[in-house]
Every structure is written in structure tokens, then in C-alpha cells.
Design a protein around this motif. Sequence first.
Motif, PDB file in Angstrom:
ATOM      1  N   PRO A 216       0.813  -1.228   0.000  1.00  0.00           N
ATOM      2  CA  PRO A 216       0.000   0.000   0.000  1.00  0.00           C
ATOM      3  C   PRO A 216       0.842   1.273   0.000  1.00  0.00           C
ATOM      4  O   PRO A 216       0.439   2.292  -0.571  1.00  0.00           O
ATOM      5  CB  PRO A 216      -0.829  -0.142   1.284  1.00  0.00           C
ATOM      6  N   LYS A 217       2.004   1.250   0.645  1.00  0.00           N
ATOM      7  CA  LYS A 217       2.880   2.418   0.644  1.00  0.00           C
ATOM      8  C   LYS A 217       3.245   2.823  -0.782  1.00  0.00           C
ATOM      9  O   LYS A 217       3.332   4.021  -1.101  1.00  0.00           O
ATOM     10  CB  LYS A 217       4.154   2.105   1.442  1.00  0.00           C
ATOM     11  N   ASP A 218       3.456   1.843  -1.658  1.00  0.00           N
ATOM     12  CA  ASP A 218       3.813   2.152  -3.040  1.00  0.00           C
ATOM     13  C   ASP A 218       2.658   2.818  -3.783  1.00  0.00           C
ATOM     14  O   ASP A 218       2.873   3.674  -4.645  1.00  0.00           O
ATOM     15  CB  ASP A 218       4.249   0.878  -3.764  1.00  0.00           C
ATOM     16  N   PHE A 219       1.427   2.422  -3.449  1.00  0.00           N
ATOM     17  CA  PHE A 219       0.267   3.087  -4.042  1.00  0.00           C
ATOM     18  C   PHE A 219       0.251   4.563  -3.665  1.00  0.00           C
ATOM     19  O   PHE A 219       0.095   5.440  -4.517  1.00  0.00           O
ATOM     20  CB  PHE A 219      -1.026   2.414  -3.588  1.00  0.00           C
ATOM     21  N   TRP A 220       0.410   4.849  -2.372  1.00  0.00           N
ATOM     22  CA  TRP A 220       0.347   6.240  -1.926  1.00  0.00           C
ATOM     23  C   TRP A 220       1.502   7.054  -2.475  1.00  0.00           C
ATOM     24  O   TRP A 220       1.334   8.231  -2.834  1.00  0.00           O
ATOM     25  CB  TRP A 220       0.319   6.295  -0.398  1.00  0.00           C
ATOM     26  N   GLN A 221       2.687   6.465  -2.581  1.00  0.00           N
ATOM     27  CA  GLN A 221       3.822   7.183  -3.168  1.00  0.00           C
ATOM     28  C   GLN A 221       3.564   7.500  -4.640  1.00  0.00           C
ATOM     29  O   GLN A 221       3.880   8.599  -5.114  1.00  0.00           O
ATOM     30  CB  GLN A 221       5.102   6.351  -3.026  1.00  0.00           C
ATOM     31  N   SER A 222       2.981   6.556  -5.361  1.00  0.00           N
ATOM     32  CA  SER A 222       2.705   6.774  -6.783  1.00  0.00           C
ATOM     33  C   SER A 222       1.626   7.829  -6.970  1.00  0.00           C
ATOM     34  O   SER A 222       1.737   8.701  -7.845  1.00  0.00           O
ATOM     35  CB  SER A 222       2.277   5.446  -7.438  1.00  0.00           C
ATOM     36  N   LEU A 223       0.579   7.760  -6.166  1.00  0.00           N
ATOM     37  CA  LEU A 223      -0.487   8.753  -6.265  1.00  0.00           C
ATOM     38  C   LEU A 223       0.035  10.141  -5.906  1.00  0.00           C
ATOM     39  O   LEU A 223      -0.285  11.141  -6.590  1.00  0.00           O
ATOM     40  CB  LEU A 223      -1.646   8.366  -5.351  1.00  0.00           C
ATOM     41  N   ALA A 224       0.855  10.236  -4.869  1.00  0.00           N
ATOM     42  CA  ALA A 224       1.429  11.526  -4.477  1.00  0.00           C
ATOM     43  C   ALA A 224       2.304  12.093  -5.588  1.00  0.00           C
ATOM     44  O   ALA A 224       2.286  13.305  -5.859  1.00  0.00           O
ATOM     45  CB  ALA A 224       2.237  11.368  -3.186  1.00  0.00           C
ATOM     46  N   LEU A 225       3.057  11.239  -6.254  1.00  0.00           N
ATOM     47  CA  LEU A 225       3.896  11.698  -7.359  1.00  0.00           C
ATOM     48  C   LEU A 225       3.046  12.266  -8.490  1.00  0.00           C
ATOM     49  O   LEU A 225       3.361  13.317  -9.053  1.00  0.00           O
ATOM     50  CB  LEU A 225       4.772  10.544  -7.857  1.00  0.00           C
ATOM     51  N   LEU A 226       1.961  11.572  -8.827  1.00  0.00           N
ATOM     52  CA  LEU A 226       1.072  12.070  -9.886  1.00  0.00           C
ATOM     53  C   LEU A 226       0.504  13.437  -9.527  1.00  0.00           C
ATOM     54  O   LEU A 226       0.459  14.350 -10.371  1.00  0.00           O
ATOM     55  CB  LEU A 226      -0.068  11.071 -10.111  1.00  0.00           C
ATOM     56  N   LEU A 227       0.085  13.601  -8.279  1.00  0.00           N
ATOM     57  CA  LEU A 227      -0.515  14.860  -7.840  1.00  0.00           C
ATOM     58  C   LEU A 227       0.522  15.982  -7.768  1.00  0.00           C
ATOM     59  O   LEU A 227       0.265  17.099  -8.233  1.00  0.00           O
ATOM     60  CB  LEU A 227      -1.193  14.671  -6.489  1.00  0.00           C
ATOM     61  N   ARG A 228       1.685  15.700  -7.209  1.00  0.00           N
ATOM     62  CA  ARG A 228       2.739  16.716  -7.103  1.00  0.00           C
ATOM     63  C   ARG A 228       3.160  17.215  -8.482  1.00  0.00           C
ATOM     64  O   ARG A 228       3.323  18.419  -8.701  1.00  0.00           O
ATOM     65  CB  ARG A 228       3.967  16.154  -6.371  1.00  0.00           C
ATOM     66  N   SER A 229       3.345  16.283  -9.404  1.00  0.00           N
ATOM     67  CA  SER A 229       3.777  16.656 -10.750  1.00  0.00           C
ATOM     68  C   SER A 229       2.739  17.526 -11.447  1.00  0.00           C
ATOM     69  O   SER A 229       3.078  18.484 -12.146  1.00  0.00           O
ATOM     70  CB  SER A 229       4.069  15.401 -11.569  1.00  0.00           C
ATOM     71  N   ALA A 230       1.458  17.196 -11.235  1.00  0.00           N
ATOM     72  CA  ALA A 230       0.396  17.991 -11.860  1.00  0.00           C
ATOM     73  C   ALA A 230       0.336  19.390 -11.265  1.00  0.00           C
ATOM     74  O   ALA A 230       0.145  20.384 -11.983  1.00  0.00           O
ATOM     75  CB  ALA A 230      -0.942  17.272 -11.688  1.00  0.00           C
TER      76      ALA A 230
END
Length: 234
Positions: A216-230
Motif C-alpha cells: 500500500p505504501k507504493d500506491f500512496w507514493q505513486s499517487l502523491a507523485l502524480l498529484l505533485r507533478s500535476a
Amino acid sequence: MKLSIVIPVYNEARTIEPLIRSLLALSLPVASELIIIDDHSEDATSSILERLRHTADGGRLSIIRFVTNRGRGACIREALRCATGQWLIVQDADLEYSPEDIPAMLEPILQGRTDVVYGSRFLHRKWPTGMSWRNYLANRILAWATNQLYGARLTDIMACYKLLPCELLRSMDLKADRFDFDAELTVKLLRRGCTIREHPVAYCGRSYRQGKKITPKDFWQSLALLLRSALRSA
């Protein structure tokens, strides 16, 4: 033309040998090399790799061992430094994906129809074999977020199979060390205006008891990356 097949591996003593033998026996329309990054495995993976290095086909194997565990993204970046192929594809070591799908993924590349091909577990099937509902939901959310934030139409950004030019990868400042590497790569490809062509691939998921690594940590890291980049580009 040569294809560099990159295999990050961590504690996969049960699957690494059959996977490598399958890849070495694979009939491809291009030359290929196998670059295996042992991410500081603590089981018998390292000794198996050393034995395979001395087999008749061992000349096609490059094996790099990390002295500390650094993560999947770090493995792919390290392999890219020594890849000699014009194209690169990532192959996970756990046998959830079938190497038999690689030739079909190469077809649109060789025909000049695209430069980037992603394998998709969700094309032509509602629910990939063996995928838990938690992983299903995580994958669908990440694909949906990518499409909403970046105007894409992708079904699967986290599948291991990603086929693209080595030089394109080298031109990107990729930094993610873990499974969020897939989200980072996808964002940077979309921002460059690259067309990502998806191809359906077979999938047979395994459980955490069987050795599954993503959490689950990898899910949250990936989602955070998508949001930060946007947000940075807003």
C-alpha cells in the motif's frame, strides 16, 4: 537492432531460474541481452544467478548486485547505464507476467507505428487473474488519476512491461527508486507528448504470502507523485 531486457530481482529464488531460461529460449525478431539487477537478495537468488552466468547462454547475461536494497526504480536506472540495446523492456522476476508477450509488443515498434508500448493487464479482461481487490482498486485509481490529470487514455500505468527507446529513457531525469518509477516515467512521457500504445498482456498474480513485493505504501507514493507533478505544472 537489439532489445535490452532488464530484470530487477529481490529474493526470487523460486522463480528467477525458470524466468531466465524462458527469456533465453524466447524467439525474438531482434538480438537481445538480459541485464539482471540483484537488489541485495538475501535468499538463494544470488547463488542461482552466479551459476547461470557460467552456462552456455551465460554470455547474454549481465548481472549486477547491489550492496544494499535500493528499490525497483533504482535497479532500472542502473541497468540503463550499461544497456547496449536500442530498446529496453522491463521484466519482473516473479513470473506474474509471461515473456511470450514480448514479441507481440515489439511488432508496433518494428513497424514504426509507435515508440512506446505499455503492457496492459486490463485490456480485453475485466479482472486480471490472481489480482486481489486491493491491488485491483489501486491500479484502477492510479490509471484514472493519470488520465484525469494529464489528459491520457491509459488502462494500466503500473504493469511491469514497458518497451521504449533507451535514448529516450536516458534523456529523462528519472529519480524514483521504488514502484513509483512507473508513475514518474508515465508522467514524463506524457509531458513530452509521447504516444503510449497499450498491448494486452497475460497476468497471473500472486499473494503476499507467495512473495508479492508491492505494498500500500507504493500506491500512496505513486499517487502523491502524480498529484505533485500535476500541481507543479499548473
